[in-house]
Design a protein around this motif. Structure first.
Motif, short mmCIF file in Angstrom:
data_model
loop_
_atom_site.label_atom_id
_atom_site.label_comp_id
_atom_site.label_asym_id
_atom_site.label_seq_id
_atom_site.Cartn_x
_atom_site.Cartn_y
_atom_site.Cartn_z
N LEU A 1 44.74 47.67 50.26
CA LEU A 1 44.05 46.42 50.57
C LEU A 1 44.00 45.49 49.36
N ALA A 2 43.88 46.07 48.18
CA ALA A 2 43.87 45.26 46.97
C ALA A 2 45.20 44.54 46.79
N ALA B 1 34.81 56.63 41.56
CA ALA B 1 34.95 55.23 41.99
C ALA B 1 35.60 54.39 40.90
N ASP B 2 35.21 54.65 39.66
CA ASP B 2 35.75 53.88 38.53
C ASP B 2 37.24 54.14 38.34
N ILE C 1 43.33 49.89 40.38
CA ILE C 1 43.56 48.62 41.06
C ILE C 1 43.64 47.46 40.05
N ASN C 2 42.70 47.43 39.12
CA ASN C 2 42.65 46.34 38.14
C ASN C 2 43.86 46.35 37.21
N ILE C 3 44.28 47.54 36.80
CA ILE C 3 45.44 47.65 35.93
C ILE C 3 46.70 47.15 36.64
N SER C 4 46.72 47.32 37.97
CA SER C 4 47.89 46.89 38.76
C SER C 4 47.84 45.42 39.13
N GLY C 5 46.83 44.72 38.66
CA GLY C 5 46.75 43.28 38.93
C GLY C 5 45.80 42.90 40.04
N GLY C 6 45.13 43.88 40.63
CA GLY C 6 44.17 43.60 41.69
C GLY C 6 42.78 43.35 41.14
N THR C 7 41.82 43.26 42.04
CA THR C 7 40.44 43.00 41.66
C THR C 7 39.53 44.02 42.33
N ALA C 8 38.83 44.80 41.52
CA ALA C 8 37.99 45.86 42.09
C ALA C 8 36.86 46.23 41.13
N ILE C 9 35.80 46.77 41.70
CA ILE C 9 34.73 47.35 40.91
C ILE C 9 34.39 48.72 41.49
N PHE D 1 31.07 39.85 43.60
CA PHE D 1 32.10 39.33 44.51
C PHE D 1 31.58 38.34 45.56
N GLY D 2 30.27 38.37 45.82
CA GLY D 2 29.75 37.59 46.93
C GLY D 2 29.49 38.50 48.13
#
Length: 275
Positions: A22-23, A39-40, A46-54, A77-78
């Motif tokens: 989904l990312a 979770a981290d 995801i973040n390393i691959s250019g996505g956005t996640a927490i 994120f909202g």
């Protein structure tokens, strides 16, 4: 524009795969898991691959924990657009030792041997709570963000044994049947406020929870593992990637008129009579 997607149980094999997929579609991913470190790991990938996640710690059986998780997601994120209820599992205390009861079983004194009459109510309650309450509570908390918005949906994780119960695991089979029923109920209940509700019903996928039950140390199949393959027309276990396309479809506006569906992804297991 990407949506805000919350996944529970996303530190595990199946839902982490969905989170990553989904990312890649440009969505913002909140990876919720009871184990913050798990979770981290997924969020970092995801973040390393250019996505956005927490990564967010959340106990799906504790409302306060979920409220805290929601506040964290909203702050970063909202509001939530899509919720995937992936947390679930079985417990040995809700499992019988044999698939069929025999009279001899009643006299079996082997330590750990359990007939239906030995099933532990607390173990059964744990399984029902984890799967059903663990779906209901996150929905109560996160679905409030979705009311009145466009393009919002909920995706639950049921199981093919919700259609036909498997031997030895009455608690898990019953709990997943409850998830399927709840999915349909919720789809109707939320139909006037723009929230679609569907579910996936995976067949047998090798995970850390069932690996020792289905495979031996050398990788060969156990007796139960072979039974499953023999009952699966496609002749293999599912791979986590097999869930991706259905998830993307049910979370996308392409399925805007689809709600209340429980979709089997099981290689034909539920369709096969064995003959």
């Amino acid at each position: 524009m990407g949506k805000v997607i919350v996944l529970t149980g996303a530190g595990g094999v199946l839902c982490s795969t969905l989170a990553i997929a989904l990312a890649k579609q440009g969505h913002k991913i909140a990876v919720l898991d009871l184990r913050k470190e798990a979770a981290d790991v997924v969020a970092d990938q995801i973040n390393i691959s250019g996505g956005t996640a927490i990564g967010v710690k959340a106990n799906v059986l504790e409302k306060d924990s979920l409220i805290q998780a929601k506040n964290e997601v909203n702050k970063v994120f909202g509001s939530c657009d899509i919720l995937i209820n992936g947390a679930g599992g079985n417990h040995p205390l809700g499992t019988t030792s044999n698939p069929f009861l025999t009279e001899e079983d009643l006299n079996n004194t082997v330590e750990g041997f359990k007939t239906f009459f030995d099933l532990d109510p607390e173990g059964i309650q744990f399984v029902f709570n984890l799967n059903f309450i663990g779906t209901l509570l996150p929905t109560q908390i996160f679905a409030k963000d979705m009311v009145g918005k466009k393009g919002c949906s909920i995706l639950n994780i049921s199981s093919m044994n919700a259609f036909t119960p498997l031997t030895k695991i009455p608690a898990y089979s019953g709990a997943k049947a409850a998830v399927s029923n709840f999915t349909q109920w919720l789809a109707v209940h939320f139909s006037k406020v723009g929230i679609r509700v569907n579910a996936l019903a995976p067949g047998f996928f090798l995970t850390e929870q069932n690996r020792t039950l289905l495979t031996n140390e050398d990788g060969s199949l156990t007796q139960r593992g072979q039974q499953i393959i023999d009952q699966t027309p496609m002749g293999r276990y599912g791979k986590p990637e097999d869930l991706i396309s259905s998830t993307l479809y049910l979370c996308d506006e392409a399925s805007s008129f689809v709600t209340g569906v429980v979709l089997p992804i099981d290689g034909g297991f539920a369709a096969y009579s064995g003959v």
